[in-house]
Scaffold this motif. Structure first.
Motif, short mmCIF file in Angstrom:
data_model
loop_
_atom_site.label_atom_id
_atom_site.label_comp_id
_atom_site.label_asym_id
_atom_site.label_seq_id
_atom_site.Cartn_x
_atom_site.Cartn_y
_atom_site.Cartn_z
N HIS A 163 0.87 -1.18 0.00
CA HIS A 163 0.00 0.00 0.00
C HIS A 163 0.90 1.22 0.00
CE1 HIS A 163 -3.34 2.61 0.97
NE2 HIS A 163 -2.78 2.97 2.12
N THR A 164 0.71 2.10 -0.98
CA THR A 164 1.55 3.29 -1.10
C THR A 164 0.68 4.53 -1.25
OG1 THR A 164 1.72 3.25 -3.50
CG2 THR A 164 3.32 1.94 -2.28
N VAL A 165 1.17 5.62 -0.72
CA VAL A 165 0.51 6.90 -0.93
C VAL A 165 1.59 7.98 -0.94
CG1 VAL A 165 0.01 7.23 1.54
CG2 VAL A 165 -1.34 8.44 -0.17
N THR A 166 1.51 8.87 -1.92
CA THR A 166 2.35 10.06 -1.92
C THR A 166 1.44 11.24 -1.67
OG1 THR A 166 2.20 10.40 -4.32
CG2 THR A 166 4.04 9.05 -3.50
N PHE A 167 1.97 12.27 -0.99
CA PHE A 167 1.09 13.36 -0.59
C PHE A 167 1.87 14.62 -0.27
CE2 PHE A 167 2.33 11.07 3.17
CZ PHE A 167 2.50 12.02 4.16
N THR B 24 4.72 3.97 2.69
CA THR B 24 4.52 2.62 2.20
C THR B 24 4.35 1.68 3.38
OG1 THR B 24 6.89 2.12 2.14
CG2 THR B 24 5.90 2.99 0.11
N CYS C 24 -7.87 -1.09 6.67
CA CYS C 24 -8.73 -0.06 6.06
C CYS C 24 -9.98 0.24 6.90
CB CYS C 24 -9.14 -0.47 4.65
SG CYS C 24 -7.78 -0.40 3.47
N TRP D 105 -6.10 13.46 7.84
CA TRP D 105 -5.83 13.37 6.40
C TRP D 105 -6.72 14.32 5.60
CZ3 TRP D 105 -1.92 10.85 4.04
CH2 TRP D 105 -1.98 10.76 2.66
N PHE E 11 -2.86 14.16 -2.99
CA PHE E 11 -2.28 12.84 -2.79
C PHE E 11 -2.57 11.93 -3.98
CE2 PHE E 11 -6.55 12.06 -1.36
CZ PHE E 11 -6.79 10.72 -1.61
N GLN E 12 -1.82 10.84 -4.02
CA GLN E 12 -2.04 9.76 -4.97
C GLN E 12 -1.82 8.46 -4.23
OE1 GLN E 12 -2.83 9.87 -8.46
NE2 GLN E 12 -3.24 7.75 -7.99
N GLU E 13 -2.75 7.54 -4.36
CA GLU E 13 -2.70 6.26 -3.65
C GLU E 13 -2.64 5.13 -4.65
OE1 GLU E 13 -5.61 3.86 -0.57
OE2 GLU E 13 -5.64 6.03 -0.57
N ASP F 165 -2.04 0.55 -4.73
CA ASP F 165 -1.81 -0.72 -4.05
C ASP F 165 -1.29 -1.72 -5.08
OD1 ASP F 165 -2.86 0.07 -1.47
OD2 ASP F 165 -4.80 0.11 -2.46
#
Length: 101
Positions: A9-13, A60, A73, A86, A93-95, A97
């Motif tokens: 699971h990844t997220v950039t923000f 991550t 989740c 959040w 952001f961009q998420e 998986d």
């Protein structure tokens, strides 16, 4: 290390707070506490350094199974963080998986 069922699971923000501010640090500490939720593996928060990407941070984490991911989740601590931090403090952001092929 990875299995076909493992989910990364990844997220950039980016945050609405100034870089280096106490509010930024507080948000990142609160985000790091998500690593304590059962099933979360290899939790990492990173600062983005590439000029090619618009976001300042990345998170991550891995989950051994889809069930572990689903528990995360739906976990009350995750829900509270998303609702109270959040949605209020993240400006973009961009998420994504991933599972291995």
């Amino acid at each position: 290390r990875f299995s076909p069922t493992m989910i990364e699971h990844t997220v950039t923000f980016s945050l609405s707070h100034p870089a280096g501010s106490a509010k930024e640090a507080d948000f990142l500490r609160a985000a790091a506490a998500l690593s304590e939720i059962a099933g979360v593996r290899d939790f990492r928060i990173r600062r983005q350094v590439s000029d090619k990407h618009p976001h300042a941070f990345g998170i991550t984490m891995n989950f051994a199974t889809r069930e572990d991911y689903d528990v995360y989740c739906r976990h009350p601590r995750h829900d509270e963080f998303v609702r109270e931090r959040w949605l209020v403090e993240v400006s973009d952001f961009q998420e994504a998986d991933f599972v291995d092929l």
